[in-house]
Write a protein that holds these residues in place. Sequence first.
Motif, PDB file in Angstrom:
ATOM      1  N   SER A  80       0.791  -0.814  -0.174  1.00 43.32           N
ATOM      2  CA  SER A  80      -0.346  -0.445   0.118  1.00 43.32           C
ATOM      3  C   SER A  80       0.484   1.415  -0.463  1.00 43.32           C
ATOM      4  O   SER A  80       0.593   2.205  -0.035  1.00 43.32           O
ATOM      5  CB  SER A  80      -0.515  -0.412   1.253  1.00 43.32           C
ATOM      6  N   ARG A  81       2.038   1.526   0.174  1.00 39.49           N
ATOM      7  CA  ARG A  81       2.884   2.579   1.177  1.00 39.49           C
ATOM      8  C   ARG A  81       3.461   2.535  -0.772  1.00 39.49           C
ATOM      9  O   ARG A  81       5.060   2.709  -0.546  1.00 39.49           O
ATOM     10  CB  ARG A  81       3.505   2.492   1.755  1.00 39.49           C
ATOM     11  N   SER A  82       3.489   1.547  -2.175  1.00 38.25           N
ATOM     12  CA  SER A  82       4.332   1.354  -2.468  1.00 38.25           C
ATOM     13  C   SER A  82       3.659   2.579  -4.396  1.00 38.25           C
ATOM     14  O   SER A  82       2.691   2.214  -3.971  1.00 38.25           O
ATOM     15  CB  SER A  82       5.384   0.168  -3.091  1.00 38.25           C
ATOM     16  N   MET A  83       4.480   2.723  -4.482  1.00 33.31           N
ATOM     17  CA  MET A  83       4.305   3.464  -6.044  1.00 33.31           C
ATOM     18  C   MET A  83       3.591   1.752  -6.784  1.00 33.31           C
ATOM     19  O   MET A  83       2.615   2.409  -8.349  1.00 33.31           O
ATOM     20  CB  MET A  83       5.099   4.184  -7.188  1.00 33.31           C
ATOM     21  N   HIS A  84       3.300   1.193  -6.891  1.00 34.27           N
ATOM     22  CA  HIS A  84       3.057  -0.034  -7.232  1.00 34.27           C
ATOM     23  C   HIS A  84       2.674  -0.164  -9.066  1.00 34.27           C
ATOM     24  O   HIS A  84       2.505   0.079 -10.340  1.00 34.27           O
ATOM     25  CB  HIS A  84       1.420  -0.174  -8.131  1.00 34.27           C
ATOM     26  N   ARG A  85       4.181  -0.143  -8.573  1.00 34.64           N
ATOM     27  CA  ARG A  85       5.091  -0.907 -10.471  1.00 34.64           C
ATOM     28  C   ARG A  85       6.093  -1.822 -10.510  1.00 34.64           C
ATOM     29  O   ARG A  85       6.515  -1.635  -9.378  1.00 34.64           O
ATOM     30  CB  ARG A  85       5.665   1.228 -11.095  1.00 34.64           C
ATOM     31  N   GLY A  86       6.143  -2.482 -11.336  1.00 33.62           N
ATOM     32  CA  GLY A  86       7.419  -3.707 -11.077  1.00 33.62           C
ATOM     33  C   GLY A  86       6.456  -4.447 -10.074  1.00 33.62           C
ATOM     34  O   GLY A  86       5.340  -4.951  -9.945  1.00 33.62           O
ATOM     35  N   TYR A  87       7.613  -5.476  -9.673  1.00 32.67           N
ATOM     36  CA  TYR A  87       7.050  -6.717  -9.131  1.00 32.67           C
ATOM     37  C   TYR A  87       6.720  -6.194  -7.457  1.00 32.67           C
ATOM     38  O   TYR A  87       7.769  -5.182  -7.133  1.00 32.67           O
ATOM     39  CB  TYR A  87       8.610  -7.412  -8.919  1.00 32.67           C
ATOM     40  N   PRO A  88       5.660  -6.571  -7.183  1.00 35.15           N
ATOM     41  CA  PRO A  88       4.817  -7.302  -7.308  1.00 35.15           C
ATOM     42  C   PRO A  88       3.334  -6.859  -7.825  1.00 35.15           C
ATOM     43  O   PRO A  88       2.832  -8.011  -8.038  1.00 35.15           O
ATOM     44  CB  PRO A  88       3.862  -8.337  -5.705  1.00 35.15           C
ATOM     45  N   ALA A  89       3.378  -5.009  -7.829  1.00 28.84           N
ATOM     46  CA  ALA A  89       2.086  -4.948  -8.725  1.00 28.84           C
ATOM     47  C   ALA A  89       1.649  -5.345  -9.685  1.00 28.84           C
ATOM     48  O   ALA A  89       0.575  -5.663  -9.878  1.00 28.84           O
ATOM     49  CB  ALA A  89       2.853  -3.373  -8.788  1.00 28.84           C
ATOM     50  N   ASP A  90       3.211  -5.353 -10.967  1.00 25.64           N
ATOM     51  CA  ASP A  90       2.640  -6.607 -12.119  1.00 25.64           C
ATOM     52  C   ASP A  90       2.053  -7.644 -12.084  1.00 25.64           C
ATOM     53  O   ASP A  90       1.379  -8.450 -12.607  1.00 25.64           O
ATOM     54  CB  ASP A  90       3.839  -6.580 -13.051  1.00 25.64           C
ATOM     55  N   LYS A  91       2.385  -8.240 -11.222  1.00 26.82           N
ATOM     56  CA  LYS A  91       2.091 -10.158 -10.862  1.00 26.82           C
ATOM     57  C   LYS A  91       0.639  -9.728 -10.346  1.00 26.82           C
ATOM     58  O   LYS A  91      -0.702 -10.674 -10.504  1.00 26.82           O
ATOM     59  CB  LYS A  91       3.376 -10.877  -9.608  1.00 26.82           C
ATOM     60  N   ILE A  92      -0.037  -9.472  -9.583  1.00 31.28           N
ATOM     61  CA  ILE A  92      -0.940  -8.624  -8.717  1.00 31.28           C
ATOM     62  C   ILE A  92      -2.571  -8.850 -10.160  1.00 31.28           C
ATOM     63  O   ILE A  92      -3.396  -9.599  -9.518  1.00 31.28           O
ATOM     64  CB  ILE A  92      -1.427  -7.575  -8.126  1.00 31.28           C
ATOM     65  N   LEU A  93      -1.549  -7.856 -10.728  1.00 30.86           N
ATOM     66  CA  LEU A  93      -3.125  -7.798 -11.590  1.00 30.86           C
ATOM     67  C   LEU A  93      -2.545  -8.604 -12.720  1.00 30.86           C
ATOM     68  O   LEU A  93      -3.657  -8.581 -12.392  1.00 30.86           O
ATOM     69  CB  LEU A  93      -2.034  -6.064 -12.548  1.00 30.86           C
ATOM     70  N   THR A  94      -1.792  -9.352 -13.414  1.00 31.31           N
ATOM     71  CA  THR A  94      -1.543 -10.672 -14.120  1.00 31.31           C
ATOM     72  C   THR A  94      -3.025 -11.624 -13.065  1.00 31.31           C
ATOM     73  O   THR A  94      -3.728 -12.247 -13.728  1.00 31.31           O
ATOM     74  CB  THR A  94      -0.581 -10.889 -14.273  1.00 31.31           C
TER      75      THR A  94
END
Length: 991
Positions: A80-94
Motif C-alpha cells: 500500500s505504501r509503494s507506487m505499484h510499479r514492477g514486482y509484485p504489482a505487475d504480478k498482482i494485476l496479471t
Amino acid sequence: MKNIEQMQEQRLEALRLTKSGTPKLPSNPFFGVGPITDATTDEVDSRLRRIAFDTWIEKTYRKFDDRGNDIGGFTTAEISRSMHRGYPADKILTDMMRAIHRYFHFPKANRMAVGLGGGHSGYTVCVQHLMNANDASQRVYVDTPRPESDQSRAAGFFRQSWATQLIEMQRFAEKGCESRIHFAASEGVIPTAAELSALGVSIFVGVGHETTGANAYTSREIHELLNWIDGDPANRHAVFDATSMLGAMPWEPELVDAVMAKCCLFMPFQKAIGGVSGYFVASFTPHALALVEKNQQDPSWAIPRQLKIAPPIDARRPLSAKRSVDAGPFYDAAEDRMLGGVINTYSALAFAETTFGLLQSEARVGSLVELNKRSAANRAVIDGWVESHPLFSLTVTDAERRGAAVTLLKVEDAGITDPAIHARIIARSKQLLGYEGFTHPNGEFEPGLDAARYVNAFPGTPGDYRAWVGGIREPADIVALLENLQYAYLRAKILVIEEELAKQGVTFAAPVKAGAMVRKDDPEHAYTVLIADLVGLRRGADGEPDDSEIRTYVEEKGGVFHAGPIGDRAALEKGRIHFFYQPNLSTEAEILPQTDKGQYDALIAAATFIPKASVFPFGGVRIGAGTGNMGSASWGGGNGEGGEAPLMNTPGINSRATAQMAMKAILKVVPDLPVDRLHQMVANGDFDTGRQLKDFPTAKLEGQKIAILGYGNIGREVAKLAKAFGMKVVIYARQHHQGWIESEGFDYAASPVEAATGADVLSVHIGLGRLDAATGVYSNAGVVDTQVLGAMNDGAVLVNYDRGEVVDVAALDRALSSGKIAHAAIDADLFKDAATGKLSGPMVPYLPLEERHKGKLELLPHAAADTDHPSRVTGAKQAVDQIFDVIRFKSVTNLKGDLPEGYVSAGGRTPAGIGRVTKRVVSEISGNAELLDELRRTSEKVAAIVGALSVVSDPSHRDRIIDRYTGLLAENAGRQRALLEQLGLYGPAAE
C-alpha cells in the motif's frame, strides 16, 4: 385513504400478519450487484476476512533476493505504501486478470482489458472504441427505448443514460449522425437475426436487461443474436453490460460458452474487502479488437487517456503514431501476460482483493457452472415464493424473461389504493429494512432490521423493491429477504395508517415492548420465602452473624424481611414478597412442621438439608453449586428432576474461597519446610543460619505436578492458582472440555488414573454426580480409589474439599499406611444429634483414620466454602434476585434439572471471571462501552505488533519493530489480560 373503520381493519390485519415477530435475517444485508461481493456476514466476519486477506498476501507474494532465495512475503503495508510499479504489482494485476478470465470461462482467443471507473466506464470504453462516426455505413442497435420517447418517459436519467451517450457522441461528432442508431420498442428485447440484418446493424449494444434490472434474454433471443453474428463475424459485433449477466446466465452451458466467445462483455469488479467498485474489465473478441485498431487510425472523437485501450506505439508521438491494442491494458490469456499497464498507481491492493474475493467465492459457491445453476435455482425460489404470497407480484410476467441475477417486486395491496400512501409505505418499509427504523405516533420506536440494503428500484421502474439475488446467495437467504420485505411492508403499513388515523384524532396506547418482562404475580397474594441458613457470616456489634446487608437488599427490591417464622399470615401485606429468616433450623423435626403444607412459597438454603416432604410451590435456591441437600419433592429432589417447582443454585459464588482454602491446605505441607519447628528454634535463639540451614532442604511447588479431577468452577480456580505457583496442571474432565482445558494452558487427562499418574498433589472437585434412585448411590462415589491413589508419586498430597464420598476411605487408609500418601486434607459435612450426641455425615468414615495416622490428616467440617462472608452475602443477594424473578416473572436463573411448565429459563449467572463465559456475560460487557473500547484498543495494538513480528522475515526490519514496539507490546498485553479477567472473558464458553 378510506374511512376510519376501514383503516382500522387494515391496521388490525397487518398486526395479525406480523404478530409472530421479525423473520430470520439474511446472512448479509447488502443486496447490491456484482458476481463478486464482500459476502461477510457481520463485523467480526469482516475483520477476520481482512486478516485472512493479509495472510493470503503474505503467502502468495514473496520476496526474492538476486540469487532467487525466498526472503519472506510482502505485507499489505509494503504494497500500500509503494507506487505499484514492477514486482509484485505487475504480478498482482496479471493474477487478477487470469483469475477472472479462468473463472468466468472467457475463451483464450479473447483479450480482456482493465480500466478505472466501474461498469459505466466499461460501457464508455466499448462504445467509444467500437463505434466510429467517421464510418457512415456503421449502424448501431441498442436494446433500450429512445431517450425521451413515450416508451422511456417514466424512466429516470440512469435508465436512459446509455442510449443518451450514444446519441450525444453521434450528435456532437463532426461526421456524426444519430439516425445511425436504432432503438428497441421496449427494454431488453433482442430482434431476430433477420431483423438485425435488415436494419444493416453492425454493432449490437445490450444494456436493457441491466437498466430494467429484472429481466433476462431468452434462449431464443440469444440464439438469434449468435446466428446474426455468425452471418458475418468479421463485421458484426455484440457488446453486453454483463454486470448482472455474469454468473447469472440462465441458459444451457453451451449457450453461455458461445456468448462468452462471440460477444464482448464489460462489467465492474468489486474489492473483496471493502466492497467498492472502482474499475472494470471488458472482454473483446479478435474481430472486435481489429475494429478497435481500425477505428483508432481514423478516430472520430477523443478518448481520455485512462480509458484508452489502443494507445500509441511510439509514446513520444501521442497524436501521429499508430495506435494499437497490442500495447493496451489487456490480458492475453493465450500468452498469459498483460500487454500493457493500467493508468493508476494505487490499484494493486484492490486488484489483489478481487482475486482473493473470487477465490473465496469459488470456494463457497463452486464453479461458474454452479454459480449459474444457483442463480437459476434462486429465480425458481422467488417464483415459488411469490406464487404463494399474493401481496407481491413480479414485474416481469414472462417467466423465461425473468432475470436470474436481479429481481424486481411490486406490492399488490388491494387495501391501499392511493399511490401517495403506497409510496409512503414503501419508503418507510425501507427505513425498517435498513438501520433507521421508524417511530409510531404513540412514541413506540421500531429499530431497523438491518435485513436488506440497496433494494431501491430505479426511478420509473414498474416495481417497488429491486435486489441482487444471483448465485452468490444461498436459497435460504433469498427466502429470508422476501420474508423481511413482506414483514417490513406490513409494519410500515401499520405506521402509515396510524399516521393517517392520528390526523383524524385516533390514538393508540404503546404496546408492551418485545422481550420486556411481564409481571405474573398476584397483587392479592402475600408471597412467603423461607431463608434456612445464615446470609451473613461476619459478626455485628451484638456478636451475632450480621444479616443487615441482605435485609437492606430485600427492602431495596421492594420485599419485606422478617426475623423468625411466619406469624399471622392474614397480617402480611399483599402483593409483597416476605422473607422469613431462620438460620438455626437444622433437623427434619424442626423444618417439617413449618414446611409440610406449603406454608412458604419458596426457599433459600445453603447447608441445611431440606426434607423430601417439605413443600415449596415456587421453588428453591441453594446458595452454592451443589444441590444434594435440596431434597424437597417440589422440584424432584437434589437432581431437580420432576416436580412442579424449579430448583436453582448460585454456582461460582464460593468457588474462589474454596480454591484458596484448597491451596492453603497444600501450602501447609508443600513446600515441606517445618515452619513451626524453625520458628521455635529462632524464637529460642537456638539457630545458626550459616551452619544449620543446610539441614532443612525443601522442594518448591514450581515444577511439581498437580492433578485436578473436575473442570467446574472450583476445579478451574484451583488450576489457575496452581499455575500461578508454577505447577504443572493436569485436569481430568469429560472429553468435550478438552479444548477449553488446553486453551487455558493446562494438560488434559482422559481418566482419573491418567491425571493422577506421577502427580505430587491430587485435588478433587468433581461433585457427587447423579443419584441413582434404585441404589441410592451417587455416580462419583469412590472415584478416588486404590488405582488412582496408587498412580501418584510416593509421598503425595491428597486434597478433598469436594464431597467426602468421592474418596474410597479404605483405599486412602492403605495409601497413608504405605506412604503413598503423605498427607490428606478432607473437608466434609459432620452432623451431631443434639439429644443423643450421635455423629452422622460423610466425614464419619474418616474419623478412625485420624487415630491411625496421627499428623497425616487435616479434617474440616465442610467449612472451606461456607465461612467466607463476602461470598455468602453475594450468594444470598443473587438468591434473592432469583426468587424475585421466579415469583414475579416465572423466570428461572441457574436452573438445576428440569424446567417446570409455565416457566422460562433466563440462562446462567456467575460472578465475573468464575465458571463459563455465557452469552449473558458477553451481553453485560457490551453495555460497558468504556472498558470495551479500552479492550479493543489494547487488543488491536497487541494483534498489530504480533502480526508484524510473525510476518516480517528480514532480521534488521524485525529488529526495528522490536526496538520500537517492545514496550508497547508488554504494556498492552498486560492490560489486555487484566481487562479480560475483569470482564470475565477467561474460561470455556457455556454450552
